[in-house]
Write an enzyme that holds these catalytic residues in place. Structure first.
Site, short mmCIF file in Angstrom:
data_model
loop_
_atom_site.label_atom_id
_atom_site.label_comp_id
_atom_site.label_asym_id
_atom_site.label_seq_id
_atom_site.Cartn_x
_atom_site.Cartn_y
_atom_site.Cartn_z
N LYS A 1 26.48 22.87 84.24
CA LYS A 1 25.27 23.23 83.51
C LYS A 1 25.60 23.51 82.04
CE LYS A 1 22.47 22.78 87.02
NZ LYS A 1 21.54 21.63 87.07
N TYR B 1 29.75 24.65 89.34
CA TYR B 1 28.31 24.49 89.08
C TYR B 1 28.01 24.92 87.63
CZ TYR B 1 23.26 25.43 89.43
OH TYR B 1 21.89 25.45 89.22
P1 NAP Z 1 16.95 22.06 96.05
O1 NAP Z 1 15.68 22.58 96.62
O2 NAP Z 1 18.23 22.25 96.77
O3 NAP Z 1 16.74 20.51 95.73
C1 NAP Z 1 17.78 19.72 95.26
C2 NAP Z 1 17.22 18.36 94.98
O4 NAP Z 1 18.28 17.55 94.43
C3 NAP Z 1 16.71 17.67 96.23
O5 NAP Z 1 15.49 17.02 95.95
C4 NAP Z 1 17.81 16.65 96.54
O6 NAP Z 1 17.31 15.46 97.13
C5 NAP Z 1 18.30 16.34 95.14
N1 NAP Z 1 19.65 15.77 95.19
C6 NAP Z 1 20.81 16.38 95.54
N2 NAP Z 1 21.83 15.52 95.47
C7 NAP Z 1 21.31 14.33 95.04
C8 NAP Z 1 21.85 13.07 94.76
N3 NAP Z 1 23.16 12.83 94.90
N4 NAP Z 1 21.02 12.08 94.34
C9 NAP Z 1 19.69 12.30 94.20
N5 NAP Z 1 19.12 13.49 94.46
C10 NAP Z 1 19.93 14.49 94.87
O7 NAP Z 1 17.23 22.67 94.62
P2 NAP Z 1 16.28 23.12 93.42
O8 NAP Z 1 16.38 24.58 93.32
O9 NAP Z 1 14.96 22.47 93.49
O10 NAP Z 1 17.14 22.51 92.22
C11 NAP Z 1 16.66 21.53 91.33
C12 NAP Z 1 17.42 21.66 90.02
O11 NAP Z 1 17.15 22.95 89.46
C13 NAP Z 1 18.94 21.57 90.17
O12 NAP Z 1 19.48 20.82 89.12
C14 NAP Z 1 19.37 23.02 90.08
O13 NAP Z 1 20.69 23.14 89.59
C15 NAP Z 1 18.36 23.56 89.11
N6 NAP Z 1 18.23 25.02 89.15
C16 NAP Z 1 17.72 25.64 90.27
C17 NAP Z 1 17.63 27.03 90.27
C18 NAP Z 1 17.06 27.81 91.43
O14 NAP Z 1 17.10 29.05 91.38
N7 NAP Z 1 16.56 27.17 92.46
C19 NAP Z 1 18.04 27.76 89.16
C20 NAP Z 1 18.55 27.10 88.06
C21 NAP Z 1 18.65 25.73 88.07
P3 NAP Z 1 17.61 15.09 98.68
O15 NAP Z 1 17.06 16.21 99.48
O16 NAP Z 1 16.87 13.79 98.87
O17 NAP Z 1 19.09 14.95 98.81
#
Ligand code: NAP
Length: 250
Positions: A159, A155
């Site tokens: 990033k 992961y």
């Molecule tokens: P999340 O709630 O797990 O949501 C992940 C999203 O990605 C969902 O909408 C999912 O859609 C989509 N997704 C996954 N695989 C996919 C694919 N193959 N094609 C299209 N869509 C896909 O996670 P989140 O925390 O909102 O994360 C969003 C972004 O923020 C990510 O890039 C993550 O690395 C980044 N981020 C998050 C955090 C944190 O603390 N949460 C911190 C740093 C960075 P479906 O449900 O339709 O599959």
């Protein structure tokens, strides 16, 4: 309204950070292609919420890992809203796996969703943006683009790669007036970390490392996303905004 007449694609916008950004963009006047891969119901619900306050949105299924499915997203922006000005590469996955047990399947899957997909979708979107005089590409990276994370090496590698992707594309697309920037969130409570944060002692451990003394919410990312999507950031490219309550300082 800071995004009036703008058209955006937000990947992974059915839930979590992507959903908050899609709603935030729509509140600022943008029409939004709400992408999802599996969460159809949540994506339709996000569209309903947007239309309920007079916004414009359409839910479009596409797995960002599959390059052949990218065309659907760009075509939806053009067919439904007549333009494409903003792409948010938000969709991402994080699989917990110690380095000594890591599998090639996790490598292929995580690089496909987090890096290869965004790279080629950016190219497809940029080709279209050229015809509209420029645009904005926003990559949702992570504080783990610079800080390694135990048991999530793959992961973190995606990033870190995304940060170089942001800089490299910004370098090449500047002359076309396509800005490319990253937002790197810290600990934001979503489905991605809800389970691990609920384990005994984990919330306290994370909070101890955040000077702001609270876990972030998806809504915390929206301000930076609207800024990078709007004309207010027109001379900003190749940059990363850390939205982490100071997490990286510790
Ligand atoms: P999340 O709630 O797990 O949501 C992940 C999203 O990605 C969902 O909408 C999912 O859609 C989509 N997704 C996954 N695989 C996919 C694919 N193959 N094609 C299209 N869509 C896909 O996670 P989140 O925390 O909102 O994360 C969003 C972004 O923020 C990510 O890039 C993550 O690395 C980044 N981020 C998050 C955090 C944190 O603390 N949460 C911190 C740093 C960075 P479906 O449900 O339709 O599959």
């Amino acid at each position: 309204m800071r995004l009036k007449n703008q058209v955006a694609i937000v990947t992974g916008a059915g839930r979590g950070i992507g959903r908050a950004i899609a709603l935030g963009f729509a509140r600022e006047g943008a029409a939004v292609v709400v992408n999802y891969s599996r969460s159809a119901g949540m994506a339709e619900d996000a569209v309903r919420e947007i239309t309920s306050f007079g916004g414009r949105a359409v839910a479009v299924q596409a797995n960002v890992k599959e390059l052949a499915e990218h065309e659907r997203l760009v075509a939806a922006a053009l067919e439904h809203f007549g333009s494409l000005n903003i792409l948010v590469n938000n969709a991402g996955i994080e699989i917990h796996e110690p380095f000594l047990k890591a599998t090639v399947e996790t490598w292929e899957l995580t690089l496909g969703v987090n890096l290869k997909g965004p790279y080629f979708l950016s190219r497809k979107a940029a080709e279209v943006m050229l015809g509209f005089g420029g645009g904005k590409i926003i990559n949702i990276s992570s504080v783990h683009d610079v800080a390694p994370l135990r048991n999530r090496a793959i992961y973190s590698i995606t990033k870190g790669g995304m940060m170089m992707m942001t800089k490299s594309l910004a370098l090449e697309l500047g002359e076309h007036k396509i800005a490319v920037n990253s937002i790197s969130p810290g600990a934001i409570l979503t489905d991605m970390n809800r389970k691990s944060l609920s384990e005994p002692g984990n919330t306290e451990r994370v909070l101890n490392r955040i000077p702001w003394k609270r876990i972030g919410d998806s809504e915390d990312i929206v301000g930076a996303a609207v800024f990078l999507a709007s004309s207010e950031s027109d001379y900003v490219t190749g940059a990363t905004i850390y939205v982490d309550g100071g997490l990286l300082l510790t």
